[in-house]
Enzyme design. Structure first.
Site, mmCIF file in Angstrom:
data_model
loop_
_atom_site.group_PDB
_atom_site.id
_atom_site.type_symbol
_atom_site.label_atom_id
_atom_site.label_comp_id
_atom_site.label_asym_id
_atom_site.label_seq_id
_atom_site.Cartn_x
_atom_site.Cartn_y
_atom_site.Cartn_z
ATOM 1 N N GLY A 1 0.820 -1.202 0.000
ATOM 2 C CA GLY A 1 0.000 0.000 0.000
ATOM 3 C C GLY A 1 0.855 1.253 0.000
ATOM 4 N N GLU A 2 0.206 2.407 -0.116
ATOM 5 C CA GLU A 2 0.946 3.664 -0.208
ATOM 6 C C GLU A 2 1.805 3.925 1.030
ATOM 7 O OE1 GLU A 2 1.051 5.239 -2.904
ATOM 8 O OE2 GLU A 2 -0.599 4.307 -3.983
ATOM 9 N N THR A 3 1.211 3.790 2.213
ATOM 10 C CA THR A 3 1.974 4.024 3.438
ATOM 11 C C THR A 3 3.002 2.923 3.652
ATOM 12 O OG1 THR A 3 0.019 5.062 4.434
ATOM 13 C CG2 THR A 3 1.829 4.494 5.908
ATOM 14 N N ARG B 1 -0.173 -11.271 0.992
ATOM 15 C CA ARG B 1 -0.840 -12.314 0.207
ATOM 16 C C ARG B 1 -0.059 -12.729 -1.037
ATOM 17 N NH1 ARG B 1 -5.776 -11.577 -0.134
ATOM 18 N NH2 ARG B 1 -6.129 -9.721 1.140
ATOM 19 N N GLY C 1 -5.034 -2.279 4.982
ATOM 20 C CA GLY C 1 -6.349 -1.662 4.922
ATOM 21 C C GLY C 1 -6.904 -1.614 3.509
ATOM 22 N N TYR D 1 -16.477 3.454 8.669
ATOM 23 C CA TYR D 1 -15.025 3.524 8.565
ATOM 24 C C TYR D 1 -14.390 3.858 9.914
ATOM 25 C CZ TYR D 1 -10.384 4.905 6.930
ATOM 26 O OH TYR D 1 -9.023 5.009 6.744
ATOM 27 N N LYS E 1 -12.225 1.349 12.546
ATOM 28 C CA LYS E 1 -10.881 1.755 12.949
ATOM 29 C C LYS E 1 -10.782 1.843 14.471
ATOM 30 C CE LYS E 1 -8.853 2.330 8.927
ATOM 31 N NZ LYS E 1 -7.685 1.510 8.518
ATOM 32 N N LEU F 1 -4.301 11.951 3.809
ATOM 33 C CA LEU F 1 -2.933 11.682 3.370
ATOM 34 C C LEU F 1 -2.662 12.360 2.042
ATOM 35 C CD1 LEU F 1 -2.661 7.874 4.216
ATOM 36 C CD2 LEU F 1 -1.685 9.773 5.504
ATOM 37 N N ARG G 1 -8.211 7.396 -7.697
ATOM 38 C CA ARG G 1 -9.380 7.609 -6.852
ATOM 39 C C ARG G 1 -9.961 8.977 -7.207
ATOM 40 N NH1 ARG G 1 -7.921 5.296 -0.768
ATOM 41 N NH2 ARG G 1 -7.470 3.159 -1.410
#
Length: 275
Positions: free
Chosen positions: A65-67, A89, A130, A180, A184, A207, A215
């Protein structure tokens, strides 16, 4: 089309000015989310050297992911761990030689108990795992952001992990009416109940990142928010600041077993600590 682009450009400019003005006022009035890092004066290079001597190992969840991608790069650039393991995965291909010593464990998140060995022998865990409701549906979102994350934390603790660092979200609250934020907040509470020696929660706001996946709508938000992120760091945050804060905070001694870093604290730590 050219006229439309011109109009959108002007509209973005005006909107940016308005938000910057509002942000300046709010910053002047904002006394919440206090930031207290007595360690800011500490030499980060010295802390890093001491940490390296401890010969610790870590794992990362969500490294694609991005982070997660930037967190991995930050960890490797600062060379803090004797062993870094990616748990995901699928295997990830890297061209840079800096990634040669990475260990990769491929797991089925639907059958994590069968892969308990992948979570054994780590000192520190970082979780950036996430998805979104739009991408996975409501049930899929809950399964990934709560069930997968919590089960991973359980297995990590059983395997000897003493520290768990979780990327969460600004506004996370298990009592929230928004799915959401509720999910969390719930996963934060459930992991805290596990009793890690140290549990660090990071709650970034919007972010600022150019995502690899498209997106719609985020481009405009990034352009506007990036203009005032340094003036009003409770609205948004560069993703690099988040990953730098997660790594730097690992070197610091927390005042409590569970600590929550809100967006302003993340921004302060992520932009004030350099090696």
């Amino acid at each position: 089309m050219r006229l439309l682009i011109t109009i959108l450009g002007k509209a973005t400019g005006y909107l940016t000015l308005i938000i910057v003005f509002i942000a300046a006022i709010l910053k002047y009035l904002d006394y919440s989310d206090p930031v207290s890092f007595t360690s800011m004066a500490v030499n980060m290079e010295s802390l890093e050297e001491d940490f390296r001597l401890q010969n610790k190992s870590c794992f990362i969840l969500g490294a694609t992911g991005e982070t997660g991608r930037l967190l991995l790069k930050e960890l490797l650039d600062r060379n803090l761990y004797s062993k870094v393991t990616l748990i995901g995965r699928r295997r990830v291909s890297f061209e840079d030689k800096a990634y040669e010593k990475l260990v990769q464990e491929v797991v089925d998140f639907e059958k994590l108990d069968d892969y308990a060995a992948a979570f054994q022998g780590h000192d520190v865990g970082y979780c950036c795992l996430g998805t979104t409701k739009a991408k996975a549906g409501a049930e899929g979102f809950i399964r990934v952001d709560h069930d997968y994350v919590l089960k991973s934390a359980e297995l990590a603790q059983a395997g000897g992990c003493s520290q768990f660092h979780l990327e969460s979200s600004k506004g996370a609250d298990k009592s929230s009416s928004f799915l959401y934020l509720k999910v969390k907040g719930q996963v934060e509470a459930d992991i805290e109940a596990l009793g890690f020696d140290r549990f660090s929660i990071y709650r970034p706001a919007v972010l600022l990142v150019d995502r690899q996946e498209s997106r719609p709508g985020e481009w405009m938000a990034r352009k506007v928010l990036s203009s005032c992120s340094f003036m009003f760091p409770t609205m948004s945050i560069p993703i690099q600041a988040v990953t730098r804060a997660m790594v730097s905070n690992t070197l610091l001694k927390p005042e409590h077993k569970t600590e929550i870093l809100e967006n302003k604290a993340i921004h302060t730590l992520g932009t004030s600590t350099t090696t």
